[in-house]
Design a protein around this motif. Structure first.
Motif, short mmCIF file in Angstrom:
data_model
loop_
_atom_site.label_atom_id
_atom_site.label_comp_id
_atom_site.label_asym_id
_atom_site.label_seq_id
_atom_site.Cartn_x
_atom_site.Cartn_y
_atom_site.Cartn_z
N ILE A 236 8.08 -19.50 8.11
CA ILE A 236 9.48 -19.82 7.79
C ILE A 236 9.50 -20.85 6.67
CG2 ILE A 236 11.60 -20.82 8.71
CD1 ILE A 236 10.84 -19.62 11.43
N PRO A 266 16.09 -16.48 17.24
CA PRO A 266 16.39 -17.28 16.03
C PRO A 266 15.19 -17.40 15.09
CG PRO A 266 17.29 -18.34 17.99
CD PRO A 266 16.41 -17.23 18.47
N LYS A 267 13.99 -17.60 15.66
CA LYS A 267 12.80 -17.72 14.82
C LYS A 267 12.44 -16.38 14.18
CE LYS A 267 10.56 -21.61 17.19
NZ LYS A 267 9.33 -22.05 17.91
N LYS A 269 14.49 -13.99 13.40
CA LYS A 269 15.48 -13.75 12.35
C LYS A 269 15.17 -14.58 11.11
CE LYS A 269 19.71 -13.51 13.76
NZ LYS A 269 20.11 -12.09 13.51
N ALA A 270 14.85 -15.86 11.32
CA ALA A 270 14.54 -16.74 10.19
C ALA A 270 13.29 -16.28 9.45
CB ALA A 270 14.38 -18.18 10.68
N LYS A 273 14.03 -13.03 7.36
CA LYS A 273 14.79 -13.34 6.15
C LYS A 273 13.93 -14.06 5.12
CE LYS A 273 19.48 -13.51 8.06
NZ LYS A 273 20.69 -14.34 8.27
N ALA A 274 13.09 -15.00 5.59
CA ALA A 274 12.22 -15.73 4.67
C ALA A 274 11.23 -14.79 3.98
CB ALA A 274 11.46 -16.83 5.42
N CYS A 303 15.92 -7.89 15.21
CA CYS A 303 16.22 -9.29 14.90
C CYS A 303 17.23 -9.40 13.75
CB CYS A 303 14.94 -10.05 14.57
SG CYS A 303 14.12 -9.53 13.06
N GLU A 308 23.28 -7.86 8.15
CA GLU A 308 22.27 -8.70 7.52
C GLU A 308 21.33 -7.89 6.63
OE1 GLU A 308 21.68 -12.29 10.77
OE2 GLU A 308 21.01 -10.27 11.29
#
Length: 339
Positions: A236, A266-267, A269-270, A273-274, A303, A308
């Motif tokens: 991340i 949450p992790k 998903k992050a 995206k990263a 996720c 998104e």
């Protein structure tokens, strides 16, 4: 009335004659199949291999040319359709009777349980350019394959059920990363799926990640699960930039979502995206040859939701990079050959 013992003997003789005639007919048909390019063999037990071995020997005697019996045979599909009742039983992936069945260069093997074993004389692997293994295989056997398969350009390794595995890591320099590095100068296409099994992850070595990717200088197409490259907590905000974990000549990248626990959402998903944002940016600079980026998301509860994913897609310049996403169709397709 005939003696029952004589009847049994007569029946056995008739059965032996029928088998011999059938083998001779099949041997002749094998000699006549000069245009055969693809063969799918569904294995049920070892007897069929021995039978095929006898048929091949007879065909060689009948064959008048000095060349191979099947001169155009290029792709061999071998599928296990009934496995032993004992979970984890293993045997030789390609029995000796089949190794010289023409000069095939593409080999696809499926099995339900147990694991593939590669041993004895593996010199026939030197002509293989495409290898697909669906099942379980020990890194020891993968190392042997990569040592011998000097022409290997495409490798697909899809782990299904764990066979008889010891829970120890491979010796230093003998893990799956080192095995793949042996083919750094030939591999152009690589697919690896490990199913998040701890015993299988240990085959990658201490890191339990695909660290060899930057060494694969010829690799152009890669399909693998996101956590095999990127670490949930580290990437991340990574110490090593995300693009430098991939081959510089990569053209097409398919990243697959792993199952995750709800509290990790949450992790996850992050991280996703990263990774995608970094790769989109890298397609202009660090990874200039990257043209296709695909996300194979989970069947349920991905996720990243559709909004998104569309947001990521809209941020991509289609003249530079193609971004797409689709539901992961595996494992439905794990055990069926795609002819």
């Amino acid at each position: 009335m005939d003696n029952p013992e004589h009847q049994v003997e007569d029946l056995a003789q008739w059965w032996k004659m029928i088998n011999s005639l059938s083998e001779r007919i099949l041997a002749v048909l094998l000699c006549l199949s000069v245009k055969l390019e693809f063969l799918l063999l569904r294995k049920r037990d070892g007897y069929h291999y021995k039978t095929l071995g006898r048929i091949m020997e007879r065909a060689r005697r009948e064959h008048r040319s000095m060349g191979p019996i099947l001169p155009e045979f290029s792709t061999f599909y071998l599928q296990r359709v009934r496995d032993p009742d004992v979970y984890g039983e293993s045997d030789i992936a390609v029995p000796p009777e089949l190794c010289n069945l023409g000069n095939f260069t593409q080999l696809h093997i499926w099995r339900d349980k147990g694991r593939h074993i590669f041993m004895n004389d593996l010199s026939w692997l030197r002509r293989i350019k495409e290898l697909k293994l669906v099942s379980c295989i020990h890194v020891r056997d993968m190392y042997r394959i990569c040592e011998e398969a000097i022409s290997l350009e495409s490798l697909s390794l899809m782990m299904t059920k764990v066979g008889v595995f010891r829970n120890r890591r491979p010796p230093a320099g003998k893990d799956l990363n080192n095995a793949l590095a042996l083919r750094a100068d030939t591999l152009k296409v690589l697919e690896i799926r490990i199913r998040r099994d701890p015993a299988l992850l240990r085959q990658l070595g201490d890191s339990e990640r695909l660290e060899c990717l930057p060494w694969l200088s010829k690799l152009e197409e890669l399909t693998t699960e996101i956590p095999l490259i990127f670490v949930l907590d580290k990437d991340i905000a990574p110490d090593v930039p995300i693009p430098y974990k991939l081959p510089r000549n990569i053209v097409s990248l398919n990243l697959i979502e792993w199952p995750w626990q709800y509290h990790h959402l949450p992790k996850q998903k992050a991280l996703a995206k990263a990774v995608f944002n970094a790769l989109i940016s890298a397609s202009r600079f660090e990874l200039p040859k990257l043209k296709k980026l695909h996300f194979s998301h989970r069947y349920l509860e991905s996720c990243l939701d559709l909004d998104e994913l569309e947001e990521i897609k809209s941020s991509v310049d289609p003249n530079v990079l193609s971004f797409s996403y689709k539901q992961d169709m595996i494992p439905q397709g794990y055990l069926e050959p795609n002819l």
